[in-house]
Scaffold this motif. Sequence first.
Motif, short mmCIF file in Angstrom:
data_model
loop_
_atom_site.label_atom_id
_atom_site.label_comp_id
_atom_site.label_asym_id
_atom_site.label_seq_id
_atom_site.Cartn_x
_atom_site.Cartn_y
_atom_site.Cartn_z
N UNK A 50 1.10 -0.60 0.10
CA UNK A 50 -0.13 0.31 0.03
C UNK A 50 0.91 1.51 0.14
N UNK A 51 0.19 1.98 -0.39
CA UNK A 51 1.16 3.55 -1.18
C UNK A 51 0.18 4.42 0.61
N UNK A 52 0.81 5.10 1.97
CA UNK A 52 1.17 6.15 2.75
C UNK A 52 0.68 7.50 1.99
N UNK A 53 -0.37 7.94 1.95
CA UNK A 53 -0.46 9.20 0.94
C UNK A 53 -0.15 10.05 2.20
N UNK A 54 -0.56 10.29 3.96
CA UNK A 54 -0.21 10.74 4.34
C UNK A 54 1.77 11.53 5.28
N UNK A 55 1.98 9.73 5.02
CA UNK A 55 3.31 9.97 5.57
C UNK A 55 4.43 9.64 4.40
N UNK A 56 4.40 10.03 2.87
CA UNK A 56 4.29 9.18 1.77
C UNK A 56 5.40 8.15 1.42
N UNK A 57 4.81 7.39 1.95
CA UNK A 57 5.82 5.87 2.40
C UNK A 57 4.67 4.86 1.96
N UNK A 58 5.97 3.40 1.20
CA UNK A 58 4.69 2.30 0.52
C UNK A 58 5.58 1.69 2.01
N UNK A 59 4.32 0.01 1.75
CA UNK A 59 4.11 -0.28 3.15
C UNK A 59 4.39 -1.90 2.18
N UNK A 60 5.16 -2.92 2.37
CA UNK A 60 5.43 -4.06 1.87
C UNK A 60 4.38 -4.77 3.36
N UNK A 61 3.42 -6.57 3.16
CA UNK A 61 3.56 -7.25 3.85
C UNK A 61 4.65 -8.71 3.44
N UNK A 62 4.68 -9.14 4.63
CA UNK A 62 5.28 -10.60 3.44
C UNK A 62 5.16 -11.55 5.18
N UNK A 63 5.40 -12.48 5.07
CA UNK A 63 5.76 -13.34 5.71
C UNK A 63 4.81 -12.91 7.23
N UNK A 64 6.12 -12.86 8.32
CA UNK A 64 5.74 -12.22 9.75
C UNK A 64 6.31 -11.19 9.74
N UNK A 65 6.44 -10.00 8.56
CA UNK A 65 7.05 -8.58 8.79
C UNK A 65 6.25 -7.96 8.00
N UNK A 66 6.69 -6.21 8.23
CA UNK A 66 6.13 -5.10 7.70
C UNK A 66 7.49 -4.25 7.36
N UNK A 67 7.52 -4.04 5.47
CA UNK A 67 8.44 -2.67 5.73
C UNK A 67 7.85 -1.72 5.13
N UNK A 68 8.54 -0.59 5.34
CA UNK A 68 8.03 0.86 5.32
C UNK A 68 9.34 1.40 4.59
N UNK A 69 8.84 1.46 3.15
CA UNK A 69 9.93 2.35 2.93
C UNK A 69 9.78 3.05 1.81
N UNK A 70 10.83 4.41 1.71
CA UNK A 70 10.69 5.66 1.01
C UNK A 70 10.43 5.62 -0.05
N UNK A 71 9.38 6.29 -0.44
CA UNK A 71 8.36 6.07 -1.36
C UNK A 71 9.26 7.52 -2.90
N UNK A 72 10.49 7.74 -2.20
CA UNK A 72 11.28 8.60 -3.90
C UNK A 72 12.60 8.02 -4.09
N UNK A 73 12.96 7.64 -3.37
CA UNK A 73 14.40 6.87 -3.10
C UNK A 73 14.72 5.08 -2.73
N UNK A 74 12.93 4.81 -2.64
CA UNK A 74 12.77 3.63 -2.57
C UNK A 74 13.55 3.13 -0.96
N UNK A 75 14.09 3.92 -0.96
CA UNK A 75 15.34 2.91 0.63
C UNK A 75 14.15 2.48 1.69
N UNK A 76 14.57 1.03 2.52
CA UNK A 76 13.77 1.17 3.28
C UNK A 76 14.19 1.85 4.49
N UNK A 77 12.90 1.99 4.82
CA UNK A 77 13.01 3.08 6.30
C UNK A 77 12.72 2.37 7.71
N UNK A 78 11.95 1.56 7.85
CA UNK A 78 11.61 0.24 9.06
C UNK A 78 11.06 -1.02 9.03
#
Length: 771
Positions: free
Chosen positions: A489-517
């Motif tokens: 999903x894309x979080x428009x409020x905080x300008x980031x993408x989030x992906x869910x896989x297995x038991x992990x959820x990752x937050x990505x910087x939208x402009x660079x694609x860098x992993x945030x959390x």
Amino acid sequence: DDAARIRHYIAALAACGGHQKLVSKGENKRVQKAAEVKEMAREKNLVERRRERQKKKNKQTVVDIMMLLDTNHLSDIRQEFMEAEDGLTLNSFVRVMLKYLSKDESINTQDLVASLCELFAQVDVNGDATMEWDEFYGYIHEQGMAAGDDPASMTVSVMKYNPKCVWEDRVLPKKSENVVYYARTDWIGINEHNSAKLFVYDIVQRRMVHTLQHKAAVLASEFIEVRGKKLIVVSTCDYGITIWDTQSVWEASGFAELQPPLTAQESQTSLFWDESSSTLYSGGVNGTVNTWDLFLHDAKASAPKLLGHKSTVRVITDIPSLNGMLTASLDGTMILWDKMTGKKRKTYRGHRNGILAVAFSADLKIIVSAGITDELMVWNSFVEKKLSDLVGHKAPMLGLHVVESRDGAFQLLSSDKSGIFKVWDLRSLECIQTFSCDPQICTAGIRAYVNLAHKNVVIAVSPRRFEEFEFSYSNTPELTDDQEVVCAFYNETLDSFVTAAGGHLRVWESSTGALQKTFTIGTPIVCMCFDDRQRKFFIGDANGDVNCYNYLNGVLMKEFEAHSAEVSQITYCDEDKCLLTTSWDRSLCIHDDMDNDEGVLLRTMKGHSKDITCMANSFALKLVATSGADGHILVWHYGLGLLEGICKGHSQDVTQLAFLDPHPMLLSSDILGNIAIWGVPPAPVGVRFTCLCRVKNILLDEAPHVYSVVLAACTFPDLAVFATGDEAGDIKIRSINKIVNMFEVPEVPPPKIPTVQELRLRRRGVTTIPA
């Protein structure tokens, strides 16, 4: 407005001679269209630039506010909260914070108020428009702790260290005392106790590079890259600071001393080069931090001395994310300085003896300090508060650093003089690995360790002996996740993408694609969604559990009543602040999200004979639709939980459902590639629960009998169209105008959106919501 813009551009064209070309109506329209497109593009670029500037500003907002927070006024702020019976509103919160925040001339009032509004939105995750003291103080603590010991915040990619090799080099001095690693090189500096020689050694090629001879004993050294030059700066006990050029063309060795040397008023025991300001910082034995201009060969007149420590300064380091400089001393204190003004911002006290080394996690905003004994402490950088002690070392500390992994700066490596290394998870504050040096290395005594991150190795250094440890990730770094991504999903409020896989959820910087959390949920994630403000996310897992987490730090906020089987879909009703979940236990549940502590189950609907696989809801129509493996589509009244009717026609599993607001129609698709549109209340009685149209989702560029399964669908109410995405990767857009006109399906007027206060009154003591 569009017409006015077009007229403006036509006038501009006429002014520059363009009126000679406007000779026909068709040409006139073409110019108008071109002007309109150009204007729209210009406005879009302006909006995008404003958004980008605002995003960058918002990322620094909370840190700036936290650093302006004077901890001496926390009790006063708490009293303000206590006097507000129901908590502070946004206006009250801004007024209170402006009253007690430290004054900073570099931040104007307008920006400060905007930052406080953003801070209020981040703390008020539930969106109830009020903030209580527990929420505010808890948020401050979380910003320093990031997620504490909550399992949802544990790191995923653990760095594992394994011994690789041991070697010896007898060219080096027998009794090396101090060892310094020169960042971004493969060199280390070695000197003996009270020796005027500094040995520069290549630790990768295992060879002596050069020996720098001084007039007095060497105390500290630093490697600098500036203006195309590579320099080594050395401080000695005669108050001198010598600068060596490592690429001199005038010396055969390549090393040449630059004249004249700098002269301090006392011996300088620590050195640090700040690239952003091209300033050399040095810490003296009397606790003074000096600033130097290497190009003028003199003390920097524009930057004042930093006065605050009472004893020898051992550490100076830059903390860009806090816009400050951190120093540590043998007096047992750390001070965070404002680099622009040279003023103290925070002072951290707690060590019984001196401080040897410090490390800062930019992701967690916490400081870790190592004492000259076995003390290892974790600090909240915002409120000068020690969070915890890391207990495990039994010998005097040697050093520490934050490990940058694919998930962020969430791990710490520490070592002591007995040769014991420990890897810590800074979010759970637990030791996740312990390893030690070879006995022949430990016998001689460990002097330092070198972290060669670009080589994936850590090297323990003792006199003439070295031991290399190789580290690697436990996960595959080039992949988004080692397991299949189930949703994104894309979080428009905080300008980031989030992906869910297995038991992990990752937050990505939208402009660079860098992993945030990275957040570890634990059980396999099946589905997720955001709340209306995109400050929370809800997870449905394979065990049937439904939980709510804070989007910023992954903290578990509350739990909802669980299903007895795997959750198949989860969606959020923005207007009513309710969470809807379906499961393989063949039930549909509607939960109240208004309660801050727990999710309240409002009602449960059952009626399917097989597993429920998909769901859709429409607040405007007051309807919820569910379907699954039986092919039947059940349409429920959202407020009363009553079955309104059944749409029968699909013979196989239904894959997608979507209401076509504002028209009372429902879109469905199945695994055979069929797409159907149904009439639902309040459509005319004759078309309710009746298939109005059925089409096959034909695969593009293939024969007419080849179909593709629709996996995603969305509607565009203003355009009266809907879009589908299928397993072949094709996206198709279809119009519903003909169907609307043929069956005379009316538009439903937009519903009145209830306020938070209205929702509270409606839920109080009520288990069903009237239509």
